[in-house]
Enzyme design. Structure first.
Site, short mmCIF file in Angstrom:
data_model
loop_
_atom_site.label_atom_id
_atom_site.label_comp_id
_atom_site.label_asym_id
_atom_site.label_seq_id
_atom_site.Cartn_x
_atom_site.Cartn_y
_atom_site.Cartn_z
N ASP A 228 4.27 1.67 -5.49
CA ASP A 228 4.17 2.49 -4.27
C ASP A 228 5.22 3.60 -4.25
O ASP A 228 5.10 4.56 -3.49
CB ASP A 228 4.34 1.61 -3.02
CG ASP A 228 3.01 1.33 -2.33
OD1 ASP A 228 2.04 2.07 -2.57
OD2 ASP A 228 2.96 0.36 -1.55
N LYS B 275 -8.43 -2.10 -3.35
CA LYS B 275 -7.47 -1.98 -4.44
C LYS B 275 -7.77 -3.00 -5.54
O LYS B 275 -7.72 -2.66 -6.74
CB LYS B 275 -6.04 -2.16 -3.91
CG LYS B 275 -5.56 -0.99 -3.08
CD LYS B 275 -4.29 -1.30 -2.31
CE LYS B 275 -3.87 -0.11 -1.45
NZ LYS B 275 -2.74 -0.40 -0.56
N GLN C 214 1.50 -4.81 0.96
CA GLN C 214 0.71 -4.02 1.90
C GLN C 214 1.43 -3.90 3.25
O GLN C 214 1.85 -4.90 3.84
CB GLN C 214 -0.66 -4.68 2.11
CG GLN C 214 -1.60 -3.90 2.99
CD GLN C 214 -2.02 -2.57 2.38
OE1 GLN C 214 -2.35 -2.50 1.21
NE2 GLN C 214 -1.99 -1.52 3.18
#
Length: 296
Positions: free
Chosen positions: A121, A54, A98
């Site tokens: 997200d 990422k 994460q």
């Protein structure tokens, strides 16, 4: 094999290129550089790989990447304090924590502490509610990637019969909401659905997101249907480890009109959509028209 292969790797490269071009214009015309902060707690090997990937992709798109790696024993108070600082930082437009987190941390509490406008997200309860009621939201990356590929392949999805196999908060439920938003007739099925094969066989669009390797067989697929395989499962076969999806690719590809492979299908789209969401968040907070085609 008769199905067209939907090349997620190539499509994701195209999306990343579009994002990079928009980022360059945003810098030149408005002096704004989108910034993505990724928080990793602990040393889960898979998570470390994802975070590195990422970060690399963020920089390649011309964005600022901020990585925060915390020890596994980090307290909830310290993690929430970090998120509060990132929420208040105008250089940070997107925040991603994460998952999975160490067991002593409350994932729901942590996610819902993120500013919804920076929740790239799309997991914050506010974004879930906005998506569910058809309002502008941050959209979860994997379902957004699936929607982009479906739109690209079909054009309009209006009136199509869609079956989503899987009811997770990360993929199944938001995928169903996105398909409803594009005027599909949507059924959410799962591993306990009665006569699951019969339910799947009526779908013009079949999204496999159940988390069981090769569960969807070719005789579950309506001839000519589009199969979007979200599953990523590691299995042992012939003494080797292999990545397979939730659909049995060989048998499904003989029946489907189009199908995503595993690997190389949905997977690459997830990070591409993370970049797109970060760009969208930067545009929204600054009152700039967001680029078309990069969100729902």
């Amino acid at each position: 094999m008769s199905a067209k292969i939907i090349d997620g790797k190539a499509f994701a490269a195209r999306v990343r290129g579009e994002v990079a071009a928009h980022v360059a214009r945003l810098k030149e015309e408005n002096g704004i550089t989108p910034g993505l902060a990724v928080v990793l707690v602990g040393e889960d090997p898979a998570s470390e790989v994802y975070v590195r990937s990422k970060g690399k992709s963020t920089v390649e798109a011309g964005m600022n990447s901020y990585e925060h790696k915390l020890p596994a024993e980090t307290s909830e108070a310290d993690l929430l304090a970090l998120i509060a600082r990132l929420n208040a930082d105008p250089a940070v437009h997107g925040i991603l924590v994460q998952l999975p987190l160490p067991k002593h941390l409350n994932s729901d509490l942590v996610i819902n502490t993120i500013d919804p406008a920076k929740d790239v997200d799309g997991f914050h309860i506010s974004n879930v509610g906005l998506l569910g009621t058809g309002q502008k939201s941050m959209v979860p990356c994997t379902p957004l990637g699936c929607l982009m590929m479906l739109r690209d392949h079909h054009g309009s999805l209006a009136g199509m019969d869609a079956v989503v196999v899987g009811r997770s908060n990360i993929v199944g439920k938001p995928m169903a909401q996105l398909l409803l938003g594009d005027s599909c007739t949507v059924t959410i099925a799962h591993s306990r659905t009665k006569d699951l094969g019969v339910v799947c066989r009526r779908a013009d669009i079949l999204v496999a997101a159940v988390g069981r390797p090769e569960m969807i067989k070719g005789d579950w697929v309506k001839p000519g249907a589009t199969v979007i395989d979200v599953g990523i499962n590691r299995i042992e076969r012939d003494g080797k480890t292999k990545l397979v999806g939730d659909a049995d690719f060989e048998s499904c590809a003989k029946v489907a009109g189009a199908i995503t492979p595993v690997p190389g299908g949905v997977g690459p789209m997830t990070i591409a959509c993370l970049l797109a969401n970060t760009l969208t968040a930067a545009c929204r907070v600054n009152g700039i028209n967001e680029p078309e085609g990069l969100t729902a």
